[in-house]
Design a protein around this motif. Structure first.
Motif, PDB file in Angstrom:
ATOM      1  N   THR A 183      -0.701   7.525   4.029  1.00 56.78           N
ATOM      2  CA  THR A 183      -0.345   6.797   2.811  1.00 56.78           C
ATOM      3  C   THR A 183       1.149   6.902   2.547  1.00 56.78           C
ATOM      4  O   THR A 183       1.798   5.919   2.174  1.00 56.78           O
ATOM      5  N   LEU A 184       1.723   8.090   2.749  1.00 50.11           N
ATOM      6  CA  LEU A 184       3.167   8.263   2.566  1.00 50.11           C
ATOM      7  C   LEU A 184       3.961   7.403   3.545  1.00 50.11           C
ATOM      8  O   LEU A 184       4.972   6.804   3.177  1.00 50.11           O
ATOM      9  N   LYS A 185       3.494   7.313   4.792  1.00 52.27           N
ATOM     10  CA  LYS A 185       4.175   6.477   5.781  1.00 52.27           C
ATOM     11  C   LYS A 185       4.153   5.018   5.344  1.00 52.27           C
ATOM     12  O   LYS A 185       5.167   4.323   5.406  1.00 52.27           O
ATOM     13  N   CYS A 186       2.984   4.545   4.858  1.00 53.05           N
ATOM     14  CA  CYS A 186       2.870   3.154   4.377  1.00 53.05           C
ATOM     15  C   CYS A 186       3.813   2.926   3.198  1.00 53.05           C
ATOM     16  O   CYS A 186       4.436   1.873   3.095  1.00 53.05           O
ATOM     17  N   ALA A 187       3.899   3.911   2.319  1.00 51.77           N
ATOM     18  CA  ALA A 187       4.774   3.786   1.154  1.00 51.77           C
ATOM     19  C   ALA A 187       6.232   3.685   1.580  1.00 51.77           C
ATOM     20  O   ALA A 187       6.998   2.887   1.044  1.00 51.77           O
ATOM     21  N   LEU A 188       6.636   4.496   2.547  1.00 48.74           N
ATOM     22  CA  LEU A 188       8.022   4.445   3.028  1.00 48.74           C
ATOM     23  C   LEU A 188       8.319   3.155   3.778  1.00 48.74           C
ATOM     24  O   LEU A 188       9.363   2.544   3.592  1.00 48.74           O
ATOM     25  N   ASP A 189       7.363   2.728   4.617  1.00 44.58           N
ATOM     26  CA  ASP A 189       7.551   1.485   5.371  1.00 44.58           C
ATOM     27  C   ASP A 189       7.646   0.273   4.444  1.00 44.58           C
ATOM     28  O   ASP A 189       8.345  -0.691   4.738  1.00 44.58           O
ATOM     29  N   GLY A 190       6.913   0.324   3.335  1.00 44.39           N
ATOM     30  CA  GLY A 190       6.869  -0.825   2.413  1.00 44.39           C
ATOM     31  C   GLY A 190       7.824  -0.693   1.240  1.00 44.39           C
ATOM     32  O   GLY A 190       7.656  -1.382   0.239  1.00 44.39           O
ATOM     33  N   ARG A 191       8.828   0.172   1.353  1.00 44.85           N
ATOM     34  CA  ARG A 191       9.767   0.378   0.240  1.00 44.85           C
ATOM     35  C   ARG A 191      10.518  -0.909  -0.050  1.00 44.85           C
ATOM     36  O   ARG A 191      10.692  -1.761   0.813  1.00 44.85           O
ATOM     37  N   HIS A 192      10.997  -1.046  -1.302  1.00 48.39           N
ATOM     38  CA  HIS A 192      11.750  -2.221  -1.706  1.00 48.39           C
ATOM     39  C   HIS A 192      12.923  -1.832  -2.590  1.00 48.39           C
ATOM     40  O   HIS A 192      12.957  -0.745  -3.150  1.00 48.39           O
ATOM     41  N   ALA A 193      13.872  -2.735  -2.699  1.00 46.32           N
ATOM     42  CA  ALA A 193      15.079  -2.467  -3.472  1.00 46.32           C
ATOM     43  C   ALA A 193      14.787  -2.479  -4.959  1.00 46.32           C
ATOM     44  O   ALA A 193      13.895  -3.186  -5.423  1.00 46.32           O
ATOM     45  N   LEU A 194      15.542  -1.704  -5.697  1.00 46.61           N
ATOM     46  CA  LEU A 194      15.412  -1.668  -7.181  1.00 46.61           C
ATOM     47  C   LEU A 194      16.577  -2.401  -7.821  1.00 46.61           C
ATOM     48  O   LEU A 194      17.655  -2.455  -7.314  1.00 46.61           O
ATOM     49  N   SER A 231       0.863  -1.182   0.000  1.00 44.05           N
ATOM     50  CA  SER A 231       0.000   0.000   0.000  1.00 44.05           C
ATOM     51  C   SER A 231       0.893   1.223   0.000  1.00 44.05           C
ATOM     52  O   SER A 231       2.055   1.156   0.378  1.00 44.05           O
ATOM     53  N   GLY A 232       0.370   2.314  -0.467  1.00 49.43           N
ATOM     54  CA  GLY A 232       1.159   3.539  -0.495  1.00 49.43           C
ATOM     55  C   GLY A 232       0.776   4.432  -1.650  1.00 49.43           C
ATOM     56  O   GLY A 232      -0.393   4.506  -2.028  1.00 49.43           O
ATOM     57  N   VAL A 233       1.751   5.073  -2.236  1.00 50.43           N
ATOM     58  CA  VAL A 233       1.523   6.057  -3.294  1.00 50.43           C
ATOM     59  C   VAL A 233       1.004   5.353  -4.545  1.00 50.43           C
ATOM     60  O   VAL A 233       1.608   4.393  -5.019  1.00 50.43           O
ATOM     61  N   PRO A 234      -0.131   5.803  -5.093  1.00 49.55           N
ATOM     62  CA  PRO A 234      -0.656   5.162  -6.306  1.00 49.55           C
ATOM     63  C   PRO A 234       0.232   5.458  -7.514  1.00 49.55           C
ATOM     64  O   PRO A 234       0.910   6.485  -7.562  1.00 49.55           O
ATOM     65  N   VAL A 235       0.229   4.552  -8.488  1.00 50.77           N
ATOM     66  CA  VAL A 235       0.988   4.749  -9.720  1.00 50.77           C
ATOM     67  C   VAL A 235       0.507   6.028 -10.392  1.00 50.77           C
ATOM     68  O   VAL A 235      -0.697   6.245 -10.545  1.00 50.77           O
ATOM     69  N   GLY A 236       1.419   6.882 -10.746  1.00 55.46           N
ATOM     70  CA  GLY A 236       1.054   8.156 -11.365  1.00 55.46           C
ATOM     71  C   GLY A 236       0.687   9.231 -10.360  1.00 55.46           C
ATOM     72  O   GLY A 236       0.325  10.343 -10.718  1.00 55.46           O
ATOM     73  N   GLY A 237       0.780   8.899  -9.065  1.00 53.43           N
ATOM     74  CA  GLY A 237       0.409   9.845  -8.015  1.00 53.43           C
ATOM     75  C   GLY A 237       1.475  10.911  -7.807  1.00 53.43           C
ATOM     76  O   GLY A 237       2.663  10.661  -8.002  1.00 53.43           O
ATOM     77  N   ASP A 238       1.060  12.071  -7.421  1.00 57.21           N
ATOM     78  CA  ASP A 238       1.958  13.187  -7.133  1.00 57.21           C
ATOM     79  C   ASP A 238       2.101  13.275  -5.618  1.00 57.21           C
ATOM     80  O   ASP A 238       1.113  13.392  -4.893  1.00 57.21           O
ATOM     81  N   LEU A 239       3.348  13.208  -5.124  1.00 48.88           N
ATOM     82  CA  LEU A 239       3.598  13.153  -3.679  1.00 48.88           C
ATOM     83  C   LEU A 239       2.948  14.293  -2.905  1.00 48.88           C
ATOM     84  O   LEU A 239       2.499  14.103  -1.783  1.00 48.88           O
ATOM     85  N   LYS A 240       2.874  15.479  -3.505  1.00 50.69           N
ATOM     86  CA  LYS A 240       2.323  16.608  -2.753  1.00 50.69           C
ATOM     87  C   LYS A 240       0.825  16.467  -2.475  1.00 50.69           C
ATOM     88  O   LYS A 240       0.289  17.154  -1.628  1.00 50.69           O
ATOM     89  N   TYR A 241       0.161  15.536  -3.164  1.00 52.43           N
ATOM     90  CA  TYR A 241      -1.275  15.334  -2.951  1.00 52.43           C
ATOM     91  C   TYR A 241      -1.588  14.097  -2.112  1.00 52.43           C
ATOM     92  O   TYR A 241      -2.742  13.796  -1.852  1.00 52.43           O
TER      93      TYR A 241
END
Length: 199
Positions: A188-199, A173-183
């Motif tokens: 949701t941002l916390k979930c996105a950071l917690d669920g980050r993965h390696a590239l 869960s987190g930032v939707p594809v095509g989403g702009d961080l400022k919105y």
């Protein structure tokens, strides 16, 4: 509405009971039905009755079905090693529309909500545990909602599955594809950071 004959008024009242349909929309629908040929109105009425008489819950996943098991559970091409747990049939349909999942489903029938009297006994958690023990499932994907109820439901199920020899994962869960961080909101941002993965 008082200017219409009683039969039309009755139809408008019935249509207005549908979710998202107000009196004006119900009036437009009633007039549309009135203007269409009789066979179209009969087909609509028969479709409504058929749904009420035929649709039941699948005995395996608890999705909507016209028979004992739904078409997904009967499909031998589905991967029985993957089991995705969702709250409602609409969640399963949304995942199917994405085309991203090829396994099977288990529908809980809701999420834990103690304040509303929904505990583990009101959900199909016992059936899930029994299914896991008696099938070749290797991974359970918890795809419950990301709100408080969905998260607590996922945590509870993960705890229950700890004694089973199965991998338990949670949808990202987190930032939707095509989403702009400022919105994006801070949760949701916390979930996105917690669920980050390696590239």
């Amino acid at each position: 509405m008082q200017h219409y004959p009683e039969s039309i008024r009755a139809l408008i009242r019935s249509l207005a009971k549908l979710p998202g349909v107000g009196e004006k929309t119900a009036e437009r629908l009633a007039i549309h039905i009135l203007r269409r040929p009789l066979n179209e109105a009969e087909t609509l009425a028969q479709s409504i009755l058929a749904v009420k008489h035929k649709v039941r819950l699948c005995t395996r996943c608890y999705g909507l079905s016209d028979g004992e098991q739904c078409h997904l559970c009967r499909d031998s091409a589905r991967d029985e090693r993957l089991l995705c747990v969702v709250e409602q049939p609409a969640d399963m349909i949304a995942l199917e529309k994405s085309g991203a999942f090829s396994g099977l489903y288990h529908i809980l029938g809701g999420a834990l909500a103690p304040m509303e009297g929904v505990g583990p006994e009101e959900l199909r958690i016992r059936e899930l545990l029994e299914r896991v023990r008696n099938s070749p499932v290797e991974e359970i994907i918890l795809a419950t909602g990301t709100g408080v109820e969905g998260e607590s439901t996922a945590a509870f199920i993960a705890q229950q599955l700890a004694q089973c020899n199965v991998r338990v994962t949670r949808i990202a869960s987190g930032v939707p594809v095509g989403g702009d961080l400022k919105y994006v909101d801070k949760v949701t941002l916390k979930c996105a950071l917690d669920g980050r993965h390696a590239l």
